[in-house]
Design a protein around this motif. Structure first.
Motif, PDB file in Angstrom:
ATOM      1  N   GLU A  25       2.451   1.207  17.367  1.00 35.60           N
ATOM      2  CA  GLU A  25       3.161   2.396  17.831  1.00 35.60           C
ATOM      3  C   GLU A  25       3.768   3.176  16.659  1.00 35.60           C
ATOM      4  O   GLU A  25       3.812   2.691  15.518  1.00 35.60           O
ATOM      5  N   ASN A  41      17.778   0.971  21.714  1.00 35.51           N
ATOM      6  CA  ASN A  41      16.516   1.117  22.435  1.00 35.51           C
ATOM      7  C   ASN A  41      15.503   0.081  21.955  1.00 35.51           C
ATOM      8  O   ASN A  41      15.363  -0.139  20.749  1.00 35.51           O
ATOM      9  N   PRO A  42      14.777  -0.539  22.849  1.00 33.37           N
ATOM     10  CA  PRO A  42      13.789  -1.540  22.438  1.00 33.37           C
ATOM     11  C   PRO A  42      12.622  -0.865  21.717  1.00 33.37           C
ATOM     12  O   PRO A  42      12.369   0.334  21.885  1.00 33.37           O
ATOM     13  N   SER A 100       5.947  -0.799  15.827  1.00 30.31           N
ATOM     14  CA  SER A 100       5.941  -1.977  16.694  1.00 30.31           C
ATOM     15  C   SER A 100       4.555  -2.200  17.298  1.00 30.31           C
ATOM     16  O   SER A 100       3.752  -1.275  17.432  1.00 30.31           O
ATOM     17  N   HIS A 131       2.603  -4.998  20.372  1.00 30.74           N
ATOM     18  CA  HIS A 131       2.770  -5.993  21.435  1.00 30.74           C
ATOM     19  C   HIS A 131       1.375  -6.284  21.947  1.00 30.74           C
ATOM     20  O   HIS A 131       0.737  -5.417  22.554  1.00 30.74           O
ATOM     21  N   LEU A 169       7.338  -2.716  23.259  1.00 27.47           N
ATOM     22  CA  LEU A 169       7.877  -3.614  24.266  1.00 27.47           C
ATOM     23  C   LEU A 169       8.168  -2.908  25.585  1.00 27.47           C
ATOM     24  O   LEU A 169       8.590  -3.553  26.547  1.00 27.47           O
ATOM     25  N   ARG A 170       7.923  -1.623  25.640  1.00 23.84           N
ATOM     26  CA  ARG A 170       8.125  -0.884  26.878  1.00 23.84           C
ATOM     27  C   ARG A 170       6.871  -0.874  27.750  1.00 23.84           C
ATOM     28  O   ARG A 170       6.795  -0.148  28.746  1.00 23.84           O
ATOM     29  N   ARG A 171       5.895  -1.665  27.332  1.00 23.02           N
ATOM     30  CA  ARG A 171       4.633  -1.746  28.076  1.00 23.02           C
ATOM     31  C   ARG A 171       4.110  -3.179  28.005  1.00 23.02           C
ATOM     32  O   ARG A 171       4.600  -3.988  27.212  1.00 23.02           O
ATOM     33  N   LEU A 229       9.010   0.565  20.869  1.00 19.28           N
ATOM     34  CA  LEU A 229       8.120   1.262  21.800  1.00 19.28           C
ATOM     35  C   LEU A 229       7.102   0.317  22.435  1.00 19.28           C
ATOM     36  O   LEU A 229       6.789   0.433  23.626  1.00 19.28           O
ATOM     37  N   THR A 233       8.061  -6.149  15.570  1.00 19.33           N
ATOM     38  CA  THR A 233       9.058  -5.090  15.738  1.00 19.33           C
ATOM     39  C   THR A 233       8.802  -3.885  14.841  1.00 19.33           C
ATOM     40  O   THR A 233       8.986  -2.746  15.263  1.00 19.33           O
TER      41      THR A 233
END
Length: 822
Positions: free
Chosen positions: A558, A619-620, A562, A564, A624-626, A622, A500
């Motif tokens: 990011e 907002n999640p 964050s 992922h 985790l948006r991909r 960044l 995170t």
């Protein structure tokens, strides 16, 4: 005549002879270590008797030993069933282990004199004060085998135990009912045992030990089926163990952990997880980081419970959870070397406190008995393991001082604590302080011990020692944990990581500074890397970094910190946080195994297991948006920049770094009057080469965290276990990197070194600097200078191609040796 030293000489010679590595496969069997030890000890004993008689005749008396402190028997501790809540105790009766390290019970822990037909599983009745056998070695194959460990079933009707038939056999797991019925071997030797022994390269065997029942009926155990050797030591002659599980009938054996060193004594917790002991180190000393971890019974979600930042040499072994707790446990605090069998003090550990250090030791001025402000409390403070001191224990004397004793003859020792309550314990106890820690057959008895340090004898045998005392009472069956794995990533043998905010817990690191994560693997030393020729040395030697690592790739971080990304499963993975130039800001000084298809999340690079991150906004993150990032090559590894375009990279100093010095530096830093006294030529030395040893000796590539003996600092490499803040290792502390990147450095006043290397060359160099002085890319190959010459016994060996050969990435991480190694 020195009585204290002279008898020690034949013992040393015996042990040295017995521990010599084989010159050829089949020359020595591991059981000869025990023979050598017994011969040496026998010679020492005989010579000691002669010398003692001689000195007695001459009227010479040895100096008196300080009187040891003796705990008093306490009648206040009840030993009747009404007070304790159980009628009987099941235990192991046998001679002590003869091992010389805490982790070598399977290697040299069962000298021939340890085998006795009376060894066995026994029950002691508290009411009648009588003992009866459940099963003895006389009833098992060979008639006089060795039983090491037992585990009681949840319904208190059966026990699992590990059994060795003779010194040359492996430990095998057996089960028997407490009434003596149903005796059976649970797990036979692996079907490919002969192939494993061939890969080991010497007469040996696999071992299955420390079995325990799981809530779903399966059996978890420690085993050398992983075919790893201990990382330290040039000859790779000590086997390591990982954790496995199988069905109750011994089928479907499954490897759960993939540690490059050893893991032992798994036990279930009340919440269904498994607690176990793990030896580990990533850029730490080899004698620290003997930690306690937890995981799910299927191997998912391994997590440290306590010990990672402990800079003492204390080993936290045989942990047992306190009743009703998953954060508090009791264990024996023992020493790494040379005493085996895990003997020492009884420690209470409270991991929920969040503190990473154990507090003052009993021999230190600030020690307060029973001080529960600290996470570790020694309830037997008359014995302890000193900081940064081995071998042996510290024993308190009657005058309050502490004496250092390497043989365990000056005080009391404990092991195998079992919590009756959170304040009362059964222990195995060396009740006579003058008994030898390992070579007195009946030295250990079953005692009651409480947190105030009171003792009460429960049972002792006149001939053999008593171990692993366990109350015979049913326990509540823990829940069966159901884990969910992502099928797509499981099929690719990958796991998914979610981070995170990498900056959480990283002191002095601003948001946005971390741009990349490097995914590394600590390479295990598989049995197939064993040497088949002499002379030889370890691929990585005691003077510097002890083990090779490889890079699996890098992934982006990011702007909000964050990340992922995917990681390879079933590997010992650790991460490095990198800046925009791919230089280390912080490294993970431990490793994590990820199961196939597992999804793991982390709040940040904080190193505190009970750390609470700030609340996440609406907002999640960044990342985790991909979809998760794949492992990518660094820019210096791209084809257009002279690389092979692959994410996975081997780090091999002779081919990665030495060519840089040859092309750019040796004109000034050559053999004749090297500038600044720094010689960067590549002449081969016994273990490395000239430039490497110059950089390592002067620590120009940053602080050298050696896992064992360092170049100029001796034994300091055994430690370095404490937490290190960001930018304390690698590039951030490297004089070499500063000279090559900072025009204002004084070394650049006359000659500007900042223009010597291209950006891609500098990136390759920085990666090496951030490895903590890695030299070899794997454990495979011939490194001793002798092998710059052809091998008359192996015409296929080509020195020009195979001496200190750079393996491919696939070869470096392979379980099996490449052809050029064999």
């Amino acid at each position: 005549m020195d009585v204290g030293k002279t008898p020690f000489l034949p013992w040393v010679l015996g042990v040295f002879w017995a521990s010599l590595p084989p010159r050829r496969s089949g020359q020595f069997a591991p059981w000869l270590w025990g023979v050598g030890l017994a011969v040496g000890m026998g010679m020492a004993a005989m010579l000691g008797i002669v010398l003692a008689a001689e000195e007695k005749a001459q009227g010479v008396s040895p100096p008196p030993r300080p009187a040891p402190w003796r705990p008093q028997e306490s009648a206040e501790l009840p030993v009747d069933p009404e007070h304790l809540g159980f009628e009987e105790i099941v235990f192991v009766k046998r001679r002590p282990y003869s091992s010389d390290h805490y982790y070598t019970d399977i290697n040299n822990g069962t000298a021939p004199d340890r085998f006795d037909p009376r060894n066995g599983i026994y029950i002691y009745n508290l009411r009648t004060r009588t003992e009866r056998p459940v099963v003895t070695a006389a009833q098992l194959p060979g008639g006089k085998g060795f039983i090491g460990y037992l585990s009681l079933s949840f319904d208190a009707k059966r026990v699992l135990f590990d059994f060795r038939e003779h010194p040359g056999a492996g430990f095998r797991i057996w089960e028997v009912g407490l009434d003596g019925s149903g005796l059976r071997q649970v797990l036979p030797a692996p079907p490919d045992e002969a192939e494993k022994v061939a890969r080991w390269g010497r007469p040996f065997h696999t071992d299955d030990l420390h079995p325990s029942y799981l809530p779903d009926g399966k059996i978890i155990f420690s085993s050398s089926r992983c075919e790893h050797t201990i990382l330290c030591g040039g000859s790779a002659h000590l086997a390591a163990t990982n954790l496995f599980r199988c069905n109750p009938d011994g089928t479907q054996v499954e490897q759960l952990t993939h540690s490059p060193v050893s893991e032992f004594c798994p036990v279930p917790l009340d919440d269904g997880r498994v607690m176990y002991h793990r030896w580990e180190y990533v850029d730490k000393g080899a004698r620290v980081a003997k930690t306690v971890w937890t995981m799910n019974p299927d191997g998912t979600h391994p997590q440290e419970l306590y010990g990672l930042a402990d800079d003492t040499t204390t080993v936290y072994m045989y942990p047992k959870p306190l009743p009703g707790s998953t954060d508090r446990f009791v264990c024996v605090g023992t020493t790494h070397f040379p005493q085996g069998a895990c003997l020492g003090a009884i420690l209470l550990v409270d991991a929920s406190k969040g503190l990473r250090t154990p507090g003052p030791l009993p021999n230190e001025p600030d020690f307060i008995p029973g001080d529960f402000r600290w996470p570790v409390v020694n309830i037997t403070p008359h014995v302890c393991i000193n900081r940064r001191t081995e071998p042996g224990w510290l024993f308190r004397t009657q005058d309050g001082q502490y004496v250092h004793d390497k043989e365990g003859r000056s005080g009391h020792l404990y092991t195998h604590p079992y919590p009756i309550t959170d304040r009362l314990f059964l222990v195995s106890y060396k009740y006579d302080p003058g008994h030898h820690a390992q070579h007195t057959p009946n030295a250990y008895a079953i005692y009651l011990l409480d947190v105030e340090g009171r003792h009460r004898l429960v049972h002792k045998d006149p001939d053999l020692s008593c171990w692993h005392p366990t109350p015979i009472r049913p326990r509540k069956l823990p829940p069966v944990i159901q884990t969910v794995r992502h099928p797509e990533y499981a099929a690719q043998n990958q796991a998914v990581c979610i981070l995170t905010d990498i900056t959480q817990g990283m002191d002095g690191v601003k948001p946005g500074e971390v741009k990349w994560l490097r995914v590394n693997e600590v390479l295990p030393r598989y049995w197939s890397t064993g040497r088949r020729w002499n002379p030889h040395i370890s691929s990585s030697s005691w003077r510097a970094a002890l083990w090779p690592r490889v890079q699996w790739g890098v992934v982006p971080v990011e702007a909000d910190g964050s990340a992922h990304f995917v990681v390879p499963a079933d590997r010992a993975i650790f991460l490095q946080a990198l800046d925009e130039n791919f230089r280390e800001i912080q490294r993970e000084r431990t490793y994590v195994n990820y199961a196939p298809g597992e999804v793991r999340s982390c709040t940040g690079c904080h190193g505190q297991r009970n750390y609470s991150p700030p609340p996440v906004g609406p907002n999640p993150p960044l990342a985790l948006r991909r979809p998760p990032s794949p492992l990518m090559p660094q820019p210096c590894d791209l084809v257009e920049n002279g690389g092979d375009g692959k994410a996975g990279q081997v780090i091999h100093y002779p081919t990665d770094i030495q060519p840089l010095w040859n092309a750019k530096c040796v004109s000034c830093h050559g053999a004749e009057k090297p500038a600044g006294g720094l010689r960067l030529t590549g002449e081969i030395t016994e273990m490395y080469n000239v430039s490497y040893e110059q950089l390592a000796t002067k620590e120009l590539a940053g602080p050298l965290i050696s896992e064992f003996i360092s170049f100029l600092k001796g034994d300091q490499g055994n430690y370095n276990g404490a937490y290190l803040p960001p930018r304390r290792l690698g590039c951030a502390q490297s004089v070499l990197m500063t000279v090559l990147t900072d025009p204002k450095h004084p070394k650049n006043a006359q000659t500007d070194h900042t223009k010597l290397l291209t950006p891609m060359e500098l990136m390759r160099l920085a990666r090496w600097v951030d490895t903590n002085y890695q030299f070899y890319g794997s454990y495979f190959g011939r490194q001793h200078p002798h092998w710059v010459n052809p091998d008359p016994n192996q015409p296929a060996y080509n020195p020009a191609a195979d001496f200190r050969r750079r393996p491919t990435f696939e070869e470096a991480v392979s379980f099996l040796a490449p052809d050029w190694h064999r």
